[in-house]
Design an enzyme around this catalytic site. Structure first.
Site, mmCIF file in Angstrom:
data_model
loop_
_atom_site.group_PDB
_atom_site.id
_atom_site.type_symbol
_atom_site.label_atom_id
_atom_site.label_comp_id
_atom_site.label_asym_id
_atom_site.label_seq_id
_atom_site.Cartn_x
_atom_site.Cartn_y
_atom_site.Cartn_z
ATOM 1 N N ASP A 56 80.950 20.829 -92.334
ATOM 2 C CA ASP A 56 79.809 19.910 -92.371
ATOM 3 C C ASP A 56 80.358 18.492 -92.531
ATOM 4 O OD1 ASP A 56 77.553 18.414 -92.905
ATOM 5 O OD2 ASP A 56 76.670 19.879 -94.277
ATOM 6 N N HIS A 57 80.191 17.689 -91.479
ATOM 7 C CA HIS A 57 80.798 16.349 -91.467
ATOM 8 C C HIS A 57 80.076 15.374 -92.394
ATOM 9 C CE1 HIS A 57 83.879 13.827 -90.169
ATOM 10 N NE2 HIS A 57 83.613 13.685 -88.894
#
Length: 474
Positions: free
Chosen positions: A444-445
């Site tokens: 998850d950036h």
């Protein structure tokens, strides 16, 4: 979860066998009307959006009635079986001339059997909150509170009572089969506003689609639900219906679809790849199989891959986190519940090993073996699939090189392991055949930047290439 109908008959309602589940499908009945049951006896198997679960009956008696056949999806809180706790003799029917005093006395006699209010313990966690009424209202004039309870019970019951009292002042419940009710719910259609076209006033799927179509036009708001999309796609004609099979989306498949769509379009995914020589890891696996401390346990490459990921998380703990959109916070987890994606006949599930970071290699091997065996048998509990923090998916067992896995909701990283193949590889300055695999890490950036994700993936690869780092880094 039970309610009282007649003095000696209890109704067992569909409990919330997970956390927040709203429905379950009855897979199999183990009893029939007339059978004697005892407290704790399993009477049916149901499938929720997370797993198949057996339901025990909480009292002794004789089965009076099974309210739904196998294959029916029932809302949580709906009575599914009636049991005569007095021994099975059919209860005398109520007479219309029964006085209100008799009704009150009957209620008073049933009162001691009522349990304390609140959520009752069920198979997993707690059931739905207790209803405001504990017994079916009698015919004849009643106070408004009782009329309200009738409406609540009718709302909970997906099929409604067999007959409706003519004296009831509440609005008659629209007639529709469960699949039609489900369609209306998905499309956001109120069945009380639908004009039925079926026999005996039954609402059909076409009626629901017709009612949903006009609702699409007056929706100028930018925030729209998925209902209009479903309504537009549903009437699409098949190219060759005679050679097509339509499979209802429900249970584990339905939950997986919703979770994957929610994750893919909520968390900005980034996937990185690395190809690594795992020849030394495979040699270590063969040596560990001969170790007396691991005799009888599941020892395979996945065990060392799991241990490698746990070591990488220990070195880079920020990867073990989740994003709290409501509170706008990053939640750092000081524990690792290691999820293992498992393909089962009912679909993809992701049970997890609780506190995997605290386990020794033999303990981790035992937990992996139990997790896989339970999943294959279809007996994974909902509790085993809750609270995961990071996941491994082994797509290599299907012979593929790797993939771009989608994050399980609430997790920040998932590691995909590809097939291990003999390939030409430069080893000590020479081209030699080596066992090689490709790893893929999706993260998850929002809370994991490229540097952190790269370090975690590089650490896992380094350990699998040089397993002795399990000692030097652990």
């Amino acid at each position: 979860m039970t309610t009282m109908t007649e003095a000696s008959v209890r109704e067992f309602k569909m409990p919330d066998v997970g956390e927040g589940l709203t429905e379950a499908e009855i897979l199999k009945w183990y009893v029939q009307a007339g059978d004697t049951v005892t407290d704790g006896q399993v009477v049916c198997e149901v499938e929720t959006a997370k797993a198949a679960v057996e339901l025990p009956i909480p009292y002794d008696g004789v089965v009076r009635e099974l309210r739904f056949p196998e294959g029916t999806t029932v809302d949580v809180g709906t009575a599914i079986i009636a049991v005569d706790v007095a021994g099975g003799a059919p209860a005398a029917p109520e007479t219309p001339a029964e006085a209100p005093e008799a009704s009150t006395a009957s209620e008073a006699s049933a009162a001691p059997e009522k349990k304390p209010e609140g959520r009752q313990p069920v198979l997993v966690g707690y059931g739905v909150a207790a209803s405001s009424t504990k017994r079916r209202p009698r015919k004849g004039p009643e106070v408004p509170v009782q009329q309200a309870s009738v409406a609540i019970q009718t709302e909970l019951n997906g099929h409604g009572p067999a007959t409706t009292s003519p004296a009831a002042t509440v609005q008659p419940r629209p007639l529709a089969k469960p699949p039609v009710r489900k369609l209306a719910k998905d499309l956001g259609v109120d069945l009380t506003t639908v004009i039925p076209s079926g026999p005996d006033g039954i609402i059909t799927r076409e009626d629901v689609h017709a009612a949903a179509t006009p609702a699409e036009a007056p929706a100028p708001e930018p925030v729209v639900t998925q209902a209009p999309v479903t309504a537009a796609a549903a009437p699409t004609a098949s190219y060759d219906a005679a050679r097509e099979t339509r499979v209802p989306v429900k249970g584990v498949r339905k939950a997986t679809a919703a979770a994957m769509v929610g994750s893919a379009f909520t968390a900005p995914h980034v996937t990185e790849f690395v190809t690594v020589d795992v020849t030394r890891t495979l040699k270590l696996v063969e040596e560990l199989k001969q170790d007396k401390d691991l005799q009888g346990l599941r020892v395979n490459p996945l065990l060392l891959i799991a241990k490698a990921l746990l070591v990488a998380i220990k070195r880079h703990p920020d990867i073990n986190a989740s994003w709290d959109e409501t509170n706008q916070e990053i939640v750092l987890k000081h524990y690792v519940n290691l999820g293992i994606a498992a393909a089962t006949p009912r679909g993809l599930i992701v049970p997890n090993i609780k506190d995997a970071h605290t386990k020794t290699l033999p303990q981790l091997a035992q937990s992996l073996g139990e997790l896989v065996a339970t999943a294959k048998e279809g007996r994974t509990s909902p509790a085993a699939m809750q609270g995961g923090t990071v996941t491994i998916t082994n797509v290599g067992v299907f012979g593929v090189d790797t993939g771009t896995p989608i994050l399980p909701p609430g997790e920040a990283a998932i590691l995909a392991v590809g097939a291990i193949k003999l390939q030409p590889w430069i080893h000590k300055g020479k081209v030699k055949p080596r066992q090689v695999t490709t790893l893929a890490l999706s993260f998850d950036h929002r809370l994991v930047d490229g540097e952190l994700g790269s370090k975690v993936l590089a650490d896992v690869a380094a350990i699998l290439e040089q397993p002795k780092k399990l000692i030097t880094w652990a």
